[in-house]
Design a protein around this motif. Structure first.
Motif, PDB file in Angstrom:
ATOM      1  N   SER A 113       0.821  -1.215   0.000  1.00 34.22           N
ATOM      2  CA  SER A 113       0.000   0.000   0.000  1.00 34.22           C
ATOM      3  C   SER A 113       0.852   1.261   0.000  1.00 34.22           C
ATOM      4  O   SER A 113       0.542   2.226  -0.704  1.00 34.22           O
ATOM      5  N   PHE A 114       1.936   1.275   0.786  1.00 35.02           N
ATOM      6  CA  PHE A 114       2.761   2.480   0.851  1.00 35.02           C
ATOM      7  C   PHE A 114       3.613   2.654  -0.401  1.00 35.02           C
ATOM      8  O   PHE A 114       3.836   3.787  -0.849  1.00 35.02           O
ATOM      9  N   ILE A 115       4.087   1.559  -0.980  1.00 34.59           N
ATOM     10  CA  ILE A 115       4.847   1.675  -2.233  1.00 34.59           C
ATOM     11  C   ILE A 115       3.922   2.145  -3.351  1.00 34.59           C
ATOM     12  O   ILE A 115       4.303   2.973  -4.179  1.00 34.59           O
ATOM     13  N   THR A 116       2.696   1.622  -3.362  1.00 32.74           N
ATOM     14  CA  THR A 116       1.712   2.061  -4.360  1.00 32.74           C
ATOM     15  C   THR A 116       1.446   3.556  -4.238  1.00 32.74           C
ATOM     16  O   THR A 116       1.313   4.258  -5.253  1.00 32.74           O
ATOM     17  N   ALA A 117       1.384   4.062  -3.005  1.00 33.92           N
ATOM     18  CA  ALA A 117       1.103   5.488  -2.779  1.00 33.92           C
ATOM     19  C   ALA A 117       2.169   6.391  -3.379  1.00 33.92           C
ATOM     20  O   ALA A 117       1.930   7.594  -3.581  1.00 33.92           O
TER      21      ALA A 117
END
Length: 309
Positions: A113-117
């Motif tokens: 989720s954080f890499i996608t953000a």
């Protein structure tokens, strides 16, 4: 803040929560079906929801004025820009969502989720490559996010990362391109129809790849029904509609900041439902990425104006 603005902010917060917990649904759904099969059913359901919403919106427009004078009747020519935008967005969405879905087999919900953000800070980088100027706060966001990515995904003294993190990073690049395509076409065509078309394109491509690369039974689909319905009906259909409603009465900067909480909700869902945990180094990485995403969306001029008052 007025009651209407406050209600809109709560709607966007709910949208972020739905999207955040969708990462959990995406991961658990693959306990029963492959990544392309999951996306095939998910985006087929989502496309039907958004298409239905588009039809309802059209009917409301038709009822708002004299039918003979409505643009719907005046211009019956096919909207070429709509099809171009929908196809381009669909290709980006299919590639980004496929990479993300496959990546979740090799990495945690929290990290994914954080890499996608990071797509929010990749947009300025792509803008530079296109010889466009970007603001100082965007550069701050890029630096913070890049540092956070190092702490989240790379071990001390090493430049290698696991396959899931690499695929997620590649996927976020396509999310960034999709945002730029939407930004280019959104003022030139119907945004809801464009979204519906991109979901249809993604569903069709996912079905093709699913039939070629994967196999499944009715029992598998029934076992994955809850995650698929969550990903399709709630994450795509309901959340997309809530985003449109919520952004009507919310300033763009505040809206983007609220929606950025998607990653935080994903971490909560990963810990609560899947029992995932982050090391102190990975937690620091998440904090830095989140700070970078926020910095990229808050103009430096905002703080300067506040200090001058």
């Amino acid at each position: 803040m007025s009651k209407k603005n406050f209600a809109s902010s709560l709607i966007l917060l709910l949208t972020a929560a739905i999207w955040g917990f969708a990462f959990v649904a995406q991961k658990t759904g693959m306990d029963h079906v492959g990544p392309f099969t999951f996306n095939a059913f998910r985006f087929s359901i989502g496309a039907c929801c958004v298409l239905a919403f588009s039809i309802i919106m059209d009917k409301r427009k038709l009822l708002s004025g004299t039918p003979a004078e409505h643009p719907y009747f005046v211009n019956k020519k096919p909207d070429k820009q709509l099809f171009t935008a929908g196809i381009l967005c669909g290709l980006c969405l299919f590639t980004g969502s496929s990479l993300q879905q496959v990546a979740l087999q090799f990495t945690t919900v929290s990290k994914c989720s954080f890499i996608t953000a990071m797509y929010m800070v990749m947009v300025p980088i792509i803008s530079v490559l296109l010889r466009k100027k970007i603001s100082a706060n965007s550069w701050i966001g890029v630096i913070l996010s890049a540092t956070g990515f190092y702490f989240l995904c790379l071990l001390p003294g090493e430049l290698s990362m696991n396959l899931g993190d690499l695929l997620t990073l590649l996927g976020s690049l396509f999310w960034a391109v999709q945002i730029m395509v939407i930004d280019h076409y959104v003022s030139k065509t119907d945004g809801v129809k464009m979204a519906a078309l991109q979901f249809i394109i993604t569903a069709i491509l996912s079905i093709i790849f699913s039939l070629v690369l994967e196999s499944f039974t009715l029992s598998d689909i029934l076992s994955a029904a809850v995650p698929i319905l969550y990903g399709g009906f709630l994450s795509v259909g309901v959340a997309f509609t809530l985003q449109i409603v919520g952004q009507k009465n919310t300033p763009p900067t505040l809206a983007s900041l609220i929606l950025s909480l998607e990653s935080v909700f994903a971490v909560v869902g990963g810990a609560w439902i899947l029992g995932e945990s982050l090391t102190s180094r990975e937690t620091l990485g998440c904090i830095l990425i989140f700070a970078g995403v926020l910095a990229a969306q808050i103009p430096v001029q905002t703080f300067l104006r506040k200090r001058q008052k």
